[in-house]
Design a protein around this motif. Structure first.
Motif, PDB file in Angstrom:
ATOM      1  N   LEU A  40      45.670  25.097   8.599  1.00  0.00           N
ATOM      2  CA  LEU A  40      46.109  24.924   7.092  1.00  0.00           C
ATOM      3  C   LEU A  40      47.385  24.860   6.944  1.00  0.00           C
ATOM      4  CD1 LEU A  40      44.866  25.701   4.095  1.00  0.00           C
ATOM      5  CD2 LEU A  40      45.681  27.940   4.477  1.00  0.00           C
ATOM      6  N   ARG A  41      47.886  23.655   6.186  1.00  0.00           N
ATOM      7  CA  ARG A  41      49.013  23.090   5.729  1.00  0.00           C
ATOM      8  C   ARG A  41      49.336  23.105   4.355  1.00  0.00           C
ATOM      9  NH1 ARG A  41      51.098  21.013  10.576  1.00  0.00           N
ATOM     10  NH2 ARG A  41      49.758  20.514  12.313  1.00  0.00           N
ATOM     11  N   LYS A  96      53.797  21.913   5.993  1.00  0.00           N
ATOM     12  CA  LYS A  96      54.061  22.993   6.795  1.00  0.00           C
ATOM     13  C   LYS A  96      52.973  23.955   7.135  1.00  0.00           C
ATOM     14  CE  LYS A  96      56.755  27.226   6.245  1.00  0.00           C
ATOM     15  NZ  LYS A  96      57.018  28.262   5.162  1.00  0.00           N
ATOM     16  N   GLU A  97      52.850  24.160   8.347  1.00  0.00           N
ATOM     17  CA  GLU A  97      51.646  24.944   8.643  1.00  0.00           C
ATOM     18  C   GLU A  97      51.775  26.500   8.222  1.00  0.00           C
ATOM     19  OE1 GLU A  97      50.634  24.811  13.056  1.00  0.00           O
ATOM     20  OE2 GLU A  97      50.127  26.948  12.966  1.00  0.00           O
ATOM     21  N   LEU A  98      50.564  26.676   7.708  1.00  0.00           N
ATOM     22  CA  LEU A  98      50.569  28.295   7.004  1.00  0.00           C
ATOM     23  C   LEU A  98      49.495  29.024   7.799  1.00  0.00           C
ATOM     24  CD1 LEU A  98      49.711  26.835   3.339  1.00  0.00           C
ATOM     25  CD2 LEU A  98      51.849  27.640   4.344  1.00  0.00           C
ATOM     26  N   TYR A  99      48.617  28.491   8.340  1.00  0.00           N
ATOM     27  CA  TYR A  99      47.707  29.412   8.999  1.00  0.00           C
ATOM     28  C   TYR A  99      46.868  28.411  10.166  1.00  0.00           C
ATOM     29  CZ  TYR A  99      44.219  32.696  10.164  1.00  0.00           C
ATOM     30  OH  TYR A  99      43.387  33.664  11.046  1.00  0.00           O
ATOM     31  N   ALA A 100      46.568  28.877  11.338  1.00  0.00           N
ATOM     32  CA  ALA A 100      45.630  28.148  12.026  1.00  0.00           C
ATOM     33  C   ALA A 100      44.674  28.970  12.722  1.00  0.00           C
ATOM     34  CB  ALA A 100      46.335  27.335  13.222  1.00  0.00           C
ATOM     35  N   ALA A 101      43.541  28.644  13.086  1.00  0.00           N
ATOM     36  CA  ALA A 101      42.171  29.426  13.852  1.00  0.00           C
ATOM     37  C   ALA A 101      41.329  28.583  14.074  1.00  0.00           C
ATOM     38  CB  ALA A 101      41.801  30.552  12.663  1.00  0.00           C
ATOM     39  N   MET A 102      40.667  29.011  15.310  1.00  0.00           N
ATOM     40  CA  MET A 102      39.354  28.586  15.607  1.00  0.00           C
ATOM     41  C   MET A 102      38.253  29.149  14.901  1.00  0.00           C
ATOM     42  SD  MET A 102      40.446  26.342  18.078  1.00  0.00           S
ATOM     43  CE  MET A 102      38.638  25.949  18.619  1.00  0.00           C
ATOM     44  N   VAL A 103      37.462  28.396  14.482  1.00  0.00           N
ATOM     45  CA  VAL A 103      36.165  28.788  13.623  1.00  0.00           C
ATOM     46  C   VAL A 103      34.903  28.488  14.331  1.00  0.00           C
ATOM     47  CG1 VAL A 103      35.024  28.712  11.269  1.00  0.00           C
ATOM     48  CG2 VAL A 103      37.680  28.108  11.430  1.00  0.00           C
ATOM     49  N   PRO A 104      34.498  29.783  14.783  1.00  0.00           N
ATOM     50  CA  PRO A 104      33.261  29.769  15.617  1.00  0.00           C
ATOM     51  C   PRO A 104      32.131  29.403  14.583  1.00  0.00           C
ATOM     52  CG  PRO A 104      34.039  31.926  15.670  1.00  0.00           C
ATOM     53  CD  PRO A 104      34.835  31.317  14.892  1.00  0.00           C
ATOM     54  N   SER A 123      30.500  29.659   2.777  1.00  0.00           N
ATOM     55  CA  SER A 123      31.724  29.593   3.205  1.00  0.00           C
ATOM     56  C   SER A 123      32.291  30.865   3.440  1.00  0.00           C
ATOM     57  CB  SER A 123      32.420  28.865   1.639  1.00  0.00           C
ATOM     58  OG  SER A 123      32.088  30.121   0.717  1.00  0.00           O
ATOM     59  N   PHE A 124      33.474  30.818   3.715  1.00  0.00           N
ATOM     60  CA  PHE A 124      34.344  32.039   4.243  1.00  0.00           C
ATOM     61  C   PHE A 124      35.747  32.167   3.704  1.00  0.00           C
ATOM     62  CE2 PHE A 124      36.661  30.389   7.685  1.00  0.00           C
ATOM     63  CZ  PHE A 124      36.047  29.182   7.875  1.00  0.00           C
ATOM     64  N   PRO A 125      36.378  33.161   3.558  1.00  0.00           N
ATOM     65  CA  PRO A 125      37.749  33.073   3.187  1.00  0.00           C
ATOM     66  C   PRO A 125      38.785  32.550   4.011  1.00  0.00           C
ATOM     67  CG  PRO A 125      36.664  35.405   2.988  1.00  0.00           C
ATOM     68  CD  PRO A 125      35.800  34.604   3.820  1.00  0.00           C
ATOM     69  N   PHE A 126      39.364  31.669   3.778  1.00  0.00           N
ATOM     70  CA  PHE A 126      40.377  30.956   4.725  1.00  0.00           C
ATOM     71  C   PHE A 126      42.069  31.074   4.391  1.00  0.00           C
ATOM     72  CE2 PHE A 126      42.455  27.861   7.575  1.00  0.00           C
ATOM     73  CZ  PHE A 126      42.002  28.217   8.788  1.00  0.00           C
ATOM     74  N   PRO A 127      42.761  31.683   4.934  1.00  0.00           N
ATOM     75  CA  PRO A 127      42.747  32.537   6.206  1.00  0.00           C
ATOM     76  C   PRO A 127      41.674  33.956   6.054  1.00  0.00           C
ATOM     77  CG  PRO A 127      45.040  32.051   5.865  1.00  0.00           C
ATOM     78  CD  PRO A 127      44.287  31.719   4.580  1.00  0.00           C
ATOM     79  N   PRO A 128      41.068  34.219   7.137  1.00  0.00           N
ATOM     80  CA  PRO A 128      40.253  35.396   6.936  1.00  0.00           C
ATOM     81  C   PRO A 128      40.905  36.736   6.873  1.00  0.00           C
ATOM     82  CG  PRO A 128      40.306  34.787   9.306  1.00  0.00           C
ATOM     83  CD  PRO A 128      41.096  33.568   8.360  1.00  0.00           C
ATOM     84  N   ALA A 166      42.851  19.103   0.256  1.00  0.00           N
ATOM     85  CA  ALA A 166      42.040  19.720  -0.623  1.00  0.00           C
ATOM     86  C   ALA A 166      43.341  20.282  -1.764  1.00  0.00           C
ATOM     87  CB  ALA A 166      41.420  21.164   0.208  1.00  0.00           C
ATOM     88  N   GLY A 167      43.179  19.450  -2.644  1.00  0.00           N
ATOM     89  CA  GLY A 167      44.297  19.743  -3.700  1.00  0.00           C
ATOM     90  C   GLY A 167      45.676  19.795  -3.015  1.00  0.00           C
ATOM     91  N   ASN A 168      46.669  20.792  -3.435  1.00  0.00           N
ATOM     92  CA  ASN A 168      47.683  21.180  -2.676  1.00  0.00           C
ATOM     93  C   ASN A 168      47.804  21.408  -1.410  1.00  0.00           C
ATOM     94  OD1 ASN A 168      46.645  23.661  -3.324  1.00  0.00           O
ATOM     95  ND2 ASN A 168      48.610  24.287  -4.503  1.00  0.00           N
ATOM     96  N   ARG A 169      46.570  21.498  -0.694  1.00  0.00           N
ATOM     97  CA  ARG A 169      46.643  21.972   0.522  1.00  0.00           C
ATOM     98  C   ARG A 169      45.978  20.957   1.579  1.00  0.00           C
ATOM     99  NH1 ARG A 169      49.513  25.420  -0.577  1.00  0.00           N
ATOM    100  NH2 ARG A 169      49.212  27.617  -0.702  1.00  0.00           N
ATOM    101  N   ARG A 170      46.340  20.800   2.817  1.00  0.00           N
ATOM    102  CA  ARG A 170      45.992  19.895   3.807  1.00  0.00           C
ATOM    103  C   ARG A 170      45.268  20.859   4.998  1.00  0.00           C
ATOM    104  NH1 ARG A 170      50.866  15.915   5.568  1.00  0.00           N
ATOM    105  NH2 ARG A 170      51.312  15.252   3.160  1.00  0.00           N
TER     106      ARG A 170
END
Lengths: 284, 402
Positions: B219-220, B225-233, B256-261, B331-335
């Motif tokens: 998530l940028r 700028k990187e805000l969060y990163a995760a592997m999503v099973p 769907s799920f909240p991201f970041p969780p 995704a809007g103001n997020r990448r």
């Protein structure tokens, strides 16, 4: 239609001829028809043997995995033991009155379910336990099928006399022989269950899962266990056990080939699957 | 004259008055009880595959205390019945076989009971490259532990090094194999496990169980700028005709799920669906859909997104799109960057200290059956040589044991 299929259907046809000859030969008390039934059974067995061999030679896996292949093996083993018994004693020739119609129906049914062999054995089946398991299962089934046939002979002979009945073994001998086959079947069936448990432990980490096929196998085994206890502990003999053996074999047939059709089981189609599965929950 | 009291009837010779323990023992060791229990277990088993089926049978019958009590009683009854009746008899092959067979029930029972107290059964879910501590219950998706199981037994940690697809051993395709490293520090054992090959380390077994895809999401913000990163099973949900849908959600369907969780504050709601490339492993397309976090606040049902099975009504996603693995999604103001695809696996972790006794008992039972069978055939043959007793089969037979 390839050679293997032709031979397979030849075997079915010859078993059908044999079954008819046995049934009508017994009704008409005609020894020649019974002899003809035996000859057709032997020819059918030869065709059956070669068809299994041809299927095996043509495929890269063993031909005992799908339901139709399993039926073909169970009936093949039954015929092998039947012919062995016939070779041992001429007195038990009418055994075919029961065994051949059952074999004919089961193998004919197998014919309607035939599919091409898999090119690869499913990973869970790539185990030496497979052989122990299917040998135990097929010999166990064959033994109790013969025991049921002996039970029918007992019931036919009991209290009757005449040309064909007088040539049958005595009821005492039929009773004892039937018991031996049940005891042998019980042992082989036990081998099937124990090897299955060890195999499941190796593949799934659990030796018993109360899977429908496992439970039905246990039910069949217990049914024959009760047979042995009724005979040994309670002193049952004769007609009652003959009827018992006849009914019990149908439970065995349902267990072997009926349940994988009707229940969700990891034995379904005799392919112990290990596929992509959904995890228990979603997101980490 | 005092009338004489009527004399009490004397006890039968050789019998002593029976106490409650002796009476109980006598009942438990009765062959009639053993056969009745056998029939009862048989009836319950039949009910468990006819009236009730699958999970329901497990809940109503097979996992219940009363059914397991019935099994315990059957093992005790059949073992004791037999031992009481054969005690002091002449040794024969059939006799010894029957003793071994019936005693094996007691061994089986002992093994099962012992195992139930000290066993451990769990599923450890790991994505390639991930390491989790073995002794932490939070590492496991599901846990079934015996009352006296000690988590200290699970030492060290487990890493999934790599999941191998179409893994071959001596030309045989094992389909999937997990290369894992288990243990503490430098003394870790690296092993490749597949369906017929598990790793046994200090009595703890690691077995293959299930696999799936994990998609790496970064998530940028709008400036990169990187805000969060995760592997999503992802789940592997059956779609019919043998096809599977690889998507985020639960076993019940996509969502769907909240991201970041949690526990991190959610930035958006995300649904991820992966469509694998048919020719190249770990490649393909990823379908992404996002919702504002406010959708979660409105109604829990609102997070059920794009349910193909007609689930709860959901608001349309704010942004949707499909990108290749390695691509970026606005995704809007997020990448959202789909960095990579890895595999996750579920490793079955088991500790069964009673297993050796259970499996040995199974073998012993089988050996007992074989000995009894051989011994009886031999006895029958000997009797046949001596001549038939002449007894007709329907005549009452002596109640024999051997």
């Amino acid at each position: 239609m390839n050679v293997e299929q032709v031979l397979f259907w030849c075997a079915v046809g010859l078993y059908g001829v044999s079954a008819s000859a046995y049934v009508f030969g017994f009704i008409a008390e005609n020894e020649k028809l019974l002899l003809g039934g035996l000859a057709a059974a032997a020819l059918g067995f030869a065709a059956h043997l070669v068809s299994i061999g041809a299927r095996w030679a043509a495929s890269t896996t063993n031909p005992f995995i799908s339901i139709s292949e399993s039926l073909a093996l169970g009936t093949f083993m039954s015929m092998a033991i039947f012919l062995l018994v016939q070779a041992t004693s001429r007195k038990v020739r009418p055994l075919g009155v029961f065994v051949l119609p059952v074999v004919f129906i089961l193998l004919g049914w197998a014919g309607t379910l035939r599919v091409a062999s898999d090119s690869q054995l499913a990973p869970a089946l790539q185990s030496p336990w497979l052989w122990v398991h299917i040998v135990g299962a097929s010999i166990g089934f064959s033994a109790v099928l013969i025991a049921a046939g002996l039970g029918l002979m007992f019931l036919l002979k009991d209290g009757r006399s005449g040309r064909i009945y007088d040539r049958l073994p005595s009821t005492t001998d039929l009773d004892r022989l039937g018991y031996r086959f049940v005891a042998g079947g019980f042992l082989m069936y036990g081998l099937m269950i124990v090897s299955g448990a060890l195999w499941a432990d190796q593949a799934k980490g659990s030796y018993w899962n109360w899977d429908p096929v496992e439970v039905w196998s246990l039910v069949s085994w217990l049914i024959y266990g009760i047979y042995l206890h009724l005979r040994i502990t309670m002193g049952w003999r004769g007609r009652r056990l003959a009827w018992y053996a006849l009914v019990a074999v149908f439970v065995m047939i349902v267990t072997y080939w009926g349940i994988p059709f009707s229940a969700e089981t990891f034995h379904k189609g005799f392919r112990v699957e290990h596929e992509w599965q959904p995890p228990v929950d979603g997101i980490r | 004259m005092t009338p004489l009291a009527a004399p009490t009837s004397p006890s039968p010779p050789g019998r002593t008055p029976r106490g409650p323990w002796r009476r109980t023992f006598s009942v438990i060791s009765s062959p009639r009880l053993a056969i009745a229990l056998l029939v009862a277990v048989l009836a319950c088993s039949v009910a468990g595959v006819t009236v009730f089926r699958g999970e329901r049978a497990w809940v109503v019958i097979f996992s219940t205390l009363w059914f397991n009590g019935l099994l315990v009683l059957l093992a005790l009854s059949s073992g004791l019945t037999f031992l009481v009746r054969v005690w002091g008899r002449k040794l024969t092959l059939a006799w010894v076989g029957m003793v071994v067979f019936h005693v094996s029930f007691l061994g089986l029972l002992g093994g099962v009971v012992y195992n139930s107290f000290f066993s451990f059964k769990a599923v450890l879910r790991l994505t390639e490259g991930e390491t989790l501590p073995n002794g932490d219950p939070a590492s496991y998706d599901t846990i079934e532990a015996g009352r006296f199981f000690d988590f200290k037994r699970l030492r060290g940690e487990t890493t999934l090094v790599r999941m191998h697809r179409n893994y071959k051993v001596e030309g045989q395709d094992k389909r999937s194999a997990y290369e894992i490293a288990v243990g503490e520090g430098a003394a870790r054992t690296v092993s490749t496990i597949y369906v017929t090959q598990n790793l046994d380390l200090d009595g703890v077994r690691y077995l293959v169980s299930k696999e799936g895809y994990s998609v790496g999401i970064i998530l940028r913000d709008r400036w990169g700028k990187e805000l969060y990163a995760a592997m999503v099973p992802l789940q592997s949900l059956p779609e019919g005709a043998g096809n599977l849908l690889y998507t985020s959600g639960s076993i019940h369907g996509p969502s769907s799920f909240p991201f970041p969780p949690p526990p991190a504050p959610a930035d958006l709601l995300l649904q991820v669906t992966y469509v694998p490339d048919q020719g190249k492993d770990r490649a393909g397309k990823v379908e992404l859909a996002t919702w504002p976090v406010s959708a979660l606040e409105g109604s829990p049902a609102a997070v059920q997104a794009a349910d193909p099975h007609g689930g709860a009504a959901s608001p349309p996603p704010a942004h949707t799109g499909t990108v290749p693995v390695g691509g970026t999604f606005e995704a809007g103001n997020r990448r959202l960057e789909v960095s990579e695809v890895r595999y996750w696996v579920g490793i079955a972790v088991r500790h069964d200290p009673g297993l050796t006794l259970i499996l040995t008992s199974l073998w012993a039972g089988l050996a007992g059956m074989a000995m009894t069978f051989a011994g009886r055939i031999w006895q029958d043959t000997k009797r046949g040589k001596r001549g038939s007793s002449g007894r007709e089969p329907d005549a009452p037979a002596p109640r024999e044991i051997t």
